[in-house]
Design a protein around this motif. Structure first.
Motif, short mmCIF file in Angstrom:
data_model
loop_
_atom_site.label_atom_id
_atom_site.label_comp_id
_atom_site.label_asym_id
_atom_site.label_seq_id
_atom_site.Cartn_x
_atom_site.Cartn_y
_atom_site.Cartn_z
N GLY A 163 3.67 4.27 -10.54
CA GLY A 163 2.95 5.10 -9.59
C GLY A 163 2.90 6.57 -9.92
O GLY A 163 1.93 7.24 -9.56
N VAL A 198 0.86 -1.19 0.00
CA VAL A 198 0.00 0.00 0.00
C VAL A 198 0.90 1.23 0.00
O VAL A 198 0.68 2.17 -0.77
CB VAL A 198 -0.97 0.02 1.21
CG1 VAL A 198 -1.61 1.39 1.36
CG2 VAL A 198 -2.05 -1.04 1.05
N ALA A 217 1.39 4.15 -2.85
CA ALA A 217 1.20 5.56 -2.50
C ALA A 217 2.50 6.34 -2.59
O ALA A 217 2.60 7.45 -2.08
CB ALA A 217 0.63 5.65 -1.08
N VAL A 245 -5.07 6.12 -3.84
CA VAL A 245 -5.02 7.21 -2.86
C VAL A 245 -4.31 8.41 -3.48
O VAL A 245 -4.79 9.55 -3.37
CB VAL A 245 -4.30 6.75 -1.56
CG1 VAL A 245 -3.93 7.93 -0.68
CG2 VAL A 245 -5.16 5.76 -0.80
N VAL A 246 -3.19 8.18 -4.17
CA VAL A 246 -2.46 9.27 -4.82
C VAL A 246 -3.30 9.86 -5.95
O VAL A 246 -3.40 11.08 -6.10
CB VAL A 246 -1.09 8.80 -5.34
CG1 VAL A 246 -0.40 9.88 -6.16
CG2 VAL A 246 -0.21 8.35 -4.18
N GLY A 272 -2.92 1.89 -2.81
CA GLY A 272 -1.98 2.99 -2.61
C GLY A 272 -1.97 3.96 -3.77
O GLY A 272 -1.99 5.18 -3.57
N GLN A 273 -1.95 3.43 -4.99
CA GLN A 273 -1.96 4.32 -6.16
C GLN A 273 -3.28 5.09 -6.26
O GLN A 273 -3.29 6.25 -6.65
CB GLN A 273 -1.74 3.52 -7.45
CG GLN A 273 -0.31 3.35 -7.77
CD GLN A 273 -0.09 3.06 -9.24
OE1 GLN A 273 -0.86 3.45 -10.11
NE2 GLN A 273 1.00 2.37 -9.51
N ILE A 289 3.51 13.93 0.52
CA ILE A 289 3.81 12.50 0.65
C ILE A 289 5.18 12.35 1.30
O ILE A 289 6.17 12.87 0.79
CB ILE A 289 3.79 11.80 -0.73
CG1 ILE A 289 2.42 11.94 -1.40
CG2 ILE A 289 4.13 10.32 -0.58
CD1 ILE A 289 2.36 11.45 -2.82
#
Length: 172
Positions: free
Chosen positions: A129, A28, A32, A75-76, A72-73, A91
């Motif tokens: 990412g 995760v 992110a 979220v970004v 995680g991606q 971040i």
């Protein structure tokens, strides 16, 4: 039983109990962009080589790390959709300037190729990412983004799990 053997068995038992939850958290963070502080692909291959999972176990690992990375991606992606390119400044452990050549190159790829760039950059180790930021800023459709990231990440992690398993099978 020697103390070294007992220590090794204890370490493997701990790894078997805590390994999958730890992998989930690590991936995760990787998705992110926080996990870029160490090579998670080496970590994943090492985990597979040490635990030597069954095929069902290997599939479980692949699905787990893929879902974690996509979370995680996303979220970004969602953060950049809401707050713009400057999300990277919030971040932790990420030293990325939105005006840098590297960021501009990824942004140009996304502008030019859209979903193909989302898929492609997620199978290239050094660019994974980063595409989430221009995709989010441009309001690229969520479902399409998740499909491209999910399929490319699944392919990527399958390779990193299969290679140590094939290597171990060849040695046996």
């Amino acid at each position: 039983m020697s103390p070294e053997t007992l220590s090794l068995e204890y370490a493997l038992a701990v790894l078997n109990v805590l390994g999958l939850p730890a992998l989930f958290v690590v991936f995760v963070m990787k998705g992110a962009l926080v996990g870029k502080i160490f090579p998670t692909s080496v970590f994943l291959s090492g985990y597979v080589a040490i635990t030597t999972p069954t095929y069902v176990g290997a599939i479980t690992i692949i699905v787990l790390v893929t879902v974690a990375h996509v979370i995680g991606q996303f979220v970004v992606y969602t953060g950049s959709r809401r707050y713009g390119e400057q999300i990277v400044s919030s971040i932790p452990y990420v030293d990325l300037d939105p005006s840098s050549d590297r960021f501009q190159r990824v942004d140009d790829w996304f502008t030019r190729y859209g979903g193909v760039a989302v898929f492609g950059t997620n199978v290239i180790p050094w660019s994974r990412g980063l595409i989430a930021i221009p995709a989010g800023v441009s309001s690229y459709p969520r479902r399409r983004y998740l499909v491209h990231v999910g399929t490319s990440t699944l392919l990527y992690h399958t390779v990193y799990v299969a290679v140590p398993l094939l290597g171990l099978a060849m040695l046996a």
